[in-house]
Design a protein around this motif. Structure first.
Motif, PDB file in Angstrom:
ATOM      1  N   ALA A   1       0.840  -1.210   0.000  1.00 35.76           N
ATOM      2  CA  ALA A   1       0.000   0.000   0.000  1.00 35.76           C
ATOM      3  C   ALA A   1       0.871   1.255   0.000  1.00 35.76           C
ATOM      4  O   ALA A   1       0.601   2.218  -0.730  1.00 35.76           O
ATOM      5  N   GLY A   2       1.937   1.248   0.823  1.00 33.98           N
ATOM      6  CA  GLY A   2       2.838   2.401   0.854  1.00 33.98           C
ATOM      7  C   GLY A   2       3.540   2.623  -0.471  1.00 33.98           C
ATOM      8  O   GLY A   2       3.691   3.757  -0.943  1.00 33.98           O
ATOM      9  N   GLU A   3       3.964   1.516  -1.113  1.00 30.61           N
ATOM     10  CA  GLU A   3       4.618   1.610  -2.422  1.00 30.61           C
ATOM     11  C   GLU A   3       3.667   2.174  -3.466  1.00 30.61           C
ATOM     12  O   GLU A   3       4.037   3.051  -4.255  1.00 30.61           O
ATOM     13  N   TRP A   4       2.419   1.700  -3.461  1.00 32.14           N
ATOM     14  CA  TRP A   4       1.441   2.175  -4.445  1.00 32.14           C
ATOM     15  C   TRP A   4       1.072   3.632  -4.199  1.00 32.14           C
ATOM     16  O   TRP A   4       0.819   4.376  -5.144  1.00 32.14           O
ATOM     17  N   GLN A   5       1.026   4.033  -2.929  1.00 36.50           N
ATOM     18  CA  GLN A   5       0.729   5.437  -2.634  1.00 36.50           C
ATOM     19  C   GLN A   5       1.828   6.334  -3.175  1.00 36.50           C
ATOM     20  O   GLN A   5       1.554   7.411  -3.721  1.00 36.50           O
ATOM     21  N   ARG A   6       3.090   5.911  -3.013  1.00 37.86           N
ATOM     22  CA  ARG A   6       4.202   6.714  -3.518  1.00 37.86           C
ATOM     23  C   ARG A   6       4.199   6.789  -5.037  1.00 37.86           C
ATOM     24  O   ARG A   6       4.606   7.798  -5.623  1.00 37.86           O
ATOM     25  N   LYS A   7       3.754   5.731  -5.684  1.00 38.02           N
ATOM     26  CA  LYS A   7       3.687   5.707  -7.151  1.00 38.02           C
ATOM     27  C   LYS A   7       2.398   6.316  -7.684  1.00 38.02           C
ATOM     28  O   LYS A   7       2.159   6.294  -8.890  1.00 38.02           O
ATOM     29  N   GLU A   8       1.548   6.831  -6.783  1.00 31.06           N
ATOM     30  CA  GLU A   8       0.278   7.482  -7.159  1.00 31.06           C
ATOM     31  C   GLU A   8      -0.612   6.554  -7.976  1.00 31.06           C
ATOM     32  O   GLU A   8      -1.177   6.932  -9.001  1.00 31.06           O
ATOM     33  N   ILE A   9      -0.707   5.310  -7.512  1.00 34.41           N
ATOM     34  CA  ILE A   9      -1.611   4.353  -8.156  1.00 34.41           C
ATOM     35  C   ILE A   9      -3.001   4.555  -7.548  1.00 34.41           C
ATOM     36  O   ILE A   9      -3.293   4.073  -6.450  1.00 34.41           O
ATOM     37  N   ASP A  10      -3.864   5.277  -8.250  1.00 38.37           N
ATOM     38  CA  ASP A  10      -5.149   5.682  -7.694  1.00 38.37           C
ATOM     39  C   ASP A  10      -6.349   5.195  -8.505  1.00 38.37           C
ATOM     40  O   ASP A  10      -7.480   5.590  -8.228  1.00 38.37           O
ATOM     41  N   THR A  11      -6.121   4.356  -9.516  1.00 40.45           N
ATOM     42  CA  THR A  11      -7.229   3.798 -10.294  1.00 40.45           C
ATOM     43  C   THR A  11      -7.062   2.285 -10.411  1.00 40.45           C
ATOM     44  O   THR A  11      -5.954   1.752 -10.237  1.00 40.45           O
ATOM     45  N   THR A  12      -8.170   1.632 -10.725  1.00 44.89           N
ATOM     46  CA  THR A  12      -8.126   0.171 -10.884  1.00 44.89           C
ATOM     47  C   THR A  12      -7.200  -0.222 -12.019  1.00 44.89           C
ATOM     48  O   THR A  12      -6.441  -1.193 -11.905  1.00 44.89           O
ATOM     49  N   GLU A  13      -7.240   0.519 -13.123  1.00 46.39           N
ATOM     50  CA  GLU A  13      -6.395   0.201 -14.276  1.00 46.39           C
ATOM     51  C   GLU A  13      -4.920   0.308 -13.921  1.00 46.39           C
ATOM     52  O   GLU A  13      -4.105  -0.540 -14.313  1.00 46.39           O
ATOM     53  N   LYS A  14      -4.547   1.362 -13.174  1.00 50.60           N
ATOM     54  CA  LYS A  14      -3.147   1.520 -12.773  1.00 50.60           C
ATOM     55  C   LYS A  14      -2.711   0.383 -11.839  1.00 50.60           C
ATOM     56  O   LYS A  14      -1.578  -0.105 -11.926  1.00 50.60           O
ATOM     57  N   ALA A  15      -3.610  -0.028 -10.952  1.00 50.81           N
ATOM     58  CA  ALA A  15      -3.287  -1.109 -10.018  1.00 50.81           C
ATOM     59  C   ALA A  15      -3.065  -2.422 -10.766  1.00 50.81           C
ATOM     60  O   ALA A  15      -2.128  -3.168 -10.468  1.00 50.81           O
ATOM     61  N   ILE A  16      -3.925  -2.700 -11.749  1.00 52.49           N
ATOM     62  CA  ILE A  16      -3.770  -3.926 -12.544  1.00 52.49           C
ATOM     63  C   ILE A  16      -2.450  -3.893 -13.311  1.00 52.49           C
ATOM     64  O   ILE A  16      -1.720  -4.891 -13.366  1.00 52.49           O
ATOM     65  N   ALA A  17      -2.116  -2.726 -13.902  1.00 53.72           N
ATOM     66  CA  ALA A  17      -0.862  -2.606 -14.651  1.00 53.72           C
ATOM     67  C   ALA A  17       0.347  -2.794 -13.731  1.00 53.72           C
ATOM     68  O   ALA A  17       1.344  -3.419 -14.119  1.00 53.72           O
ATOM     69  N   GLN A  18       0.254  -2.278 -12.489  1.00 56.07           N
ATOM     70  CA  GLN A  18       1.354  -2.431 -11.536  1.00 56.07           C
ATOM     71  C   GLN A  18       1.559  -3.897 -11.168  1.00 56.07           C
ATOM     72  O   GLN A  18       2.694  -4.378 -11.090  1.00 56.07           O
ATOM     73  N   VAL A  19       0.476  -4.614 -10.937  1.00 56.86           N
ATOM     74  CA  VAL A  19       0.582  -6.041 -10.597  1.00 56.86           C
ATOM     75  C   VAL A  19       1.184  -6.823 -11.758  1.00 56.86           C
ATOM     76  O   VAL A  19       2.053  -7.687 -11.560  1.00 56.86           O
ATOM     77  N   LYS A  20       0.746  -6.505 -12.986  1.00 56.58           N
ATOM     78  CA  LYS A  20       1.298  -7.195 -14.154  1.00 56.58           C
ATOM     79  C   LYS A  20       2.795  -6.937 -14.288  1.00 56.58           C
ATOM     80  O   LYS A  20       3.573  -7.859 -14.582  1.00 56.58           O
ATOM     81  N   ALA A  21       3.209  -5.689 -14.056  1.00 55.66           N
ATOM     82  CA  ALA A  21       4.627  -5.350 -14.159  1.00 55.66           C
ATOM     83  C   ALA A  21       5.437  -6.063 -13.076  1.00 55.66           C
ATOM     84  O   ALA A  21       6.541  -6.552 -13.326  1.00 55.66           O
ATOM     85  N   THR A  22       4.868  -6.145 -11.866  1.00 53.01           N
ATOM     86  CA  THR A  22       5.554  -6.824 -10.766  1.00 53.01           C
ATOM     87  C   THR A  22       5.718  -8.307 -11.055  1.00 53.01           C
ATOM     88  O   THR A  22       6.798  -8.884 -10.854  1.00 53.01           O
ATOM     89  N   LEU A  23       4.666  -8.941 -11.543  1.00 54.79           N
ATOM     90  CA  LEU A  23       4.733 -10.375 -11.849  1.00 54.79           C
ATOM     91  C   LEU A  23       5.688 -10.641 -13.016  1.00 54.79           C
ATOM     92  O   LEU A  23       6.402 -11.660 -13.020  1.00 54.79           O
ATOM     93  N   LYS A  24       5.733  -9.747 -13.993  1.00 51.64           N
ATOM     94  CA  LYS A  24       6.637  -9.911 -15.134  1.00 51.64           C
ATOM     95  C   LYS A  24       8.090  -9.825 -14.691  1.00 51.64           C
ATOM     96  O   LYS A  24       8.940 -10.628 -15.113  1.00 51.64           O
ATOM     97  N   ALA A  25       8.385  -8.850 -13.811  1.00 50.89           N
ATOM     98  CA  ALA A  25       9.747  -8.699 -13.307  1.00 50.89           C
ATOM     99  C   ALA A  25      10.153  -9.909 -12.462  1.00 50.89           C
ATOM    100  O   ALA A  25      11.286 -10.389 -12.545  1.00 50.89           O
ATOM    101  N   LYS A  26       9.219 -10.412 -11.662  1.00 48.22           N
ATOM    102  CA  LYS A  26       9.504 -11.594 -10.841  1.00 48.22           C
ATOM    103  C   LYS A  26       9.770 -12.810 -11.716  1.00 48.22           C
ATOM    104  O   LYS A  26      10.691 -13.597 -11.458  1.00 48.22           O
ATOM    105  N   HIS A  27       8.982 -12.969 -12.772  1.00 50.36           N
ATOM    106  CA  HIS A  27       9.173 -14.093 -13.691  1.00 50.36           C
ATOM    107  C   HIS A  27      10.540 -14.001 -14.384  1.00 50.36           C
ATOM    108  O   HIS A  27      11.220 -15.023 -14.586  1.00 50.36           O
TER     109      HIS A  27
END
Length: 456
Positions: free
Chosen positions: A363-389
């Protein structure tokens, strides 16, 4: 036949001949029109006029499309709005699929402003100052009568103790009413009644204390403020008066305050639930993917506690999870869709658990990145999973296949004769020399040693 599959050639009949009075027309235009729009208002007046002129006449929906100059999709959308505000009721004949529209009169102004749902939506739609102005337009002025009111109350004229001798006497039957004559908006039960009564029983309350009228008001408030059974039970218990009866006004007030507390004073918002026509569903891969994304966004747009129940197969969240969700919504003021994406992501990577520290960290990371919409949150999760993979994929690559750059070493070189430089030849270099070359090098070494010994 589903009413969603209505075609232009689908037949319909009209019932409920209702001549609209001047007063009702004013109510329709000033109170209903802001909610349903001018086209839906015209749709209602067209149906009512047809019902008045020729009740029982059969028409095709193509007739309405020509009269209103709208498409079939628009007609279905506007019809749903008329159904929602209680101006028409629709019946479908199971045999031939013929529809029947029962046209109903608008509520009287007093009924409208006391409804508890439709008047609240009007207030939200037009704004409070305009709502108060509309209310004043329909306020009935009661003439003031001078003098003291000396009328006798009921209990001074009748002996109420006689009425209490037989409980059967208390079950006075009202006048028979037709269900279709009931005015006002109709709401499905928005909570589990059995669970609510079970929770009230834990507070020492009996279900007989909740009348049908009170239950209807509770349902309306639960719908407006999105309250679950546990919240309703607590608010109902807190609204009990000294005689053990529920003070409805106090209940309404506390429910509103509780909602504003959870939403940091934000008001209730009016939203229209998107209507999907199965006849118009796309079948191309691109459009199907778009439809799935819309459905995903619709699921993620619900209240975070409802979403958590959905993820837990409708089981009630534990208090720790509820507090964590409330912290995200109330304290961090994160949007519902963002909270739901965060919850879904953590549940998937934590084997169905919601670790507090992990949730707070993300939550703190997303607040700093100004993730304030559902679309931005989905894109952030996809980017995180891609980097982990990608990191996991790099770990599986054999070390022998990796190319590392050799570190450069700075070596101090002494000034030596050119021929002495051949002494620095590496073992690899020696392997590439011929036997004659190696013998020459050995003779040079011997010559060097002899010269050094003579100098010594």
């Amino acid at each position: 036949m589903s009413t969603q599959g209505v075609k232009p050639n689908t037949k319909f009949k009209l019932y409920g001949m209702q001549r609209v009075t001047t007063e009702e027309l004013q109510i329709l235009i000033l109170l209903y029109q802001p909610l349903i729009g001018p086209v839906a208002t015209s749709f209602y007046l067209t149906l009512n006029t047809l019902a008045t002129r020729g009740q029982g006449e059969e028409y095709a929906h193509h007739f309405l499309l020509q009269m209103l100059n709208i498409s079939m999709d628009d007609l279905i959308e506007f019809r749903h709005k008329l159904e929602a505000v209680g101006l028409i009721q629709v019946y479908c004949h199971k045999g031939d699929g013929t529809l029947a529209y029962s046209v109903r009169k608008p509520m009287q102004a007093k009924e409208f402003f006391n409804d508890g749902i439709i008047n609240v939506f009007l207030n939200l739609k037009v704004g409070h100052p305009e709502y108060q102005q509309l209310k004043r337009l329909f306020a009935e002025e009661v003439p003031e009568i001078e003098g003291e009111n000396i009328s006798k109350p009921f209990n001074e004229v009748f002996d109420t103790t006689i009425l209490m001798r037989s409980s059967a006497m208390l079950q006075a039957s009202p006048l028979p009413t037709n269900q279709t004559d009931k005015k006002g908006v109709t709401l499905e039960l928005s909570f589990d009644k059995e669970l609510l009564f079970s929770l009230l029983h834990q507070f020492g309350m009996d279900e007989t204390m909740v009348s049908q009228k009170l239950l209807d008001q509770i349902n309306r408030i639960a719908f407006l403020y999105k309250l679950d059974e546990h919240e309703l039970a607590r608010l109902i218990f807190d609204a009990l008066d000294t005689d053990g009866f529920v003070n409805l006004e106090l209940f309404r007030k506390q429910a509103k305050q509780y909602f504003q507390f959870l939403n940091k004073g934000k008001p209730v918002e009016v939203v229209e639930v998107p209507q999907v026509n199965p006849e118009n569903l796309s079948h191309t891969p691109e459009q199907e993917q778009l439809s799935k994304e819309k459905q995903l966004l619709l699921v993620l747009s619900q209240h975070p506690l409802e979403f958590l129940r959905f993820k837990q197969h409708q089981k009630e969240p534990v208090p720790a999870d509820r507090q964590l969700v409330e912290w995200l919504v109330v304290d961090q003021q994160m949007a519902a869709g963002v909270v739901n994406v965060l919850i879904d992501y953590v549940l998937n990577i934590s084997d169905g658990r919601l670790p507090k520290q992990l949730v707070e960290k993300i939550a703190g990371e997303w607040q700093r990145k100004e993730i304030d919409t559902t679309e931005k949150a989905i894109a952030q999760v996809k980017a995180t999973l891609k980097a982990k993979h990608k990191r996991e994929l790099e770990k599986t690559v054999p070390a022998a296949n990796k190319v590392y750059a050799k570190p450069t070493r700075v070596v101090r070189k002494e000034q030596v004769p050119d021929w002495l430089k051949e002494q620095g030849a590496t073992q690899e270099d020696k392997k590439s020399l011929s036997d004659d070359d190696l013998q020459k090098i050995e003779r040079m070494k011997e010559l060097q040693n002899q010269l050094l010994n003579k100098k010594g």
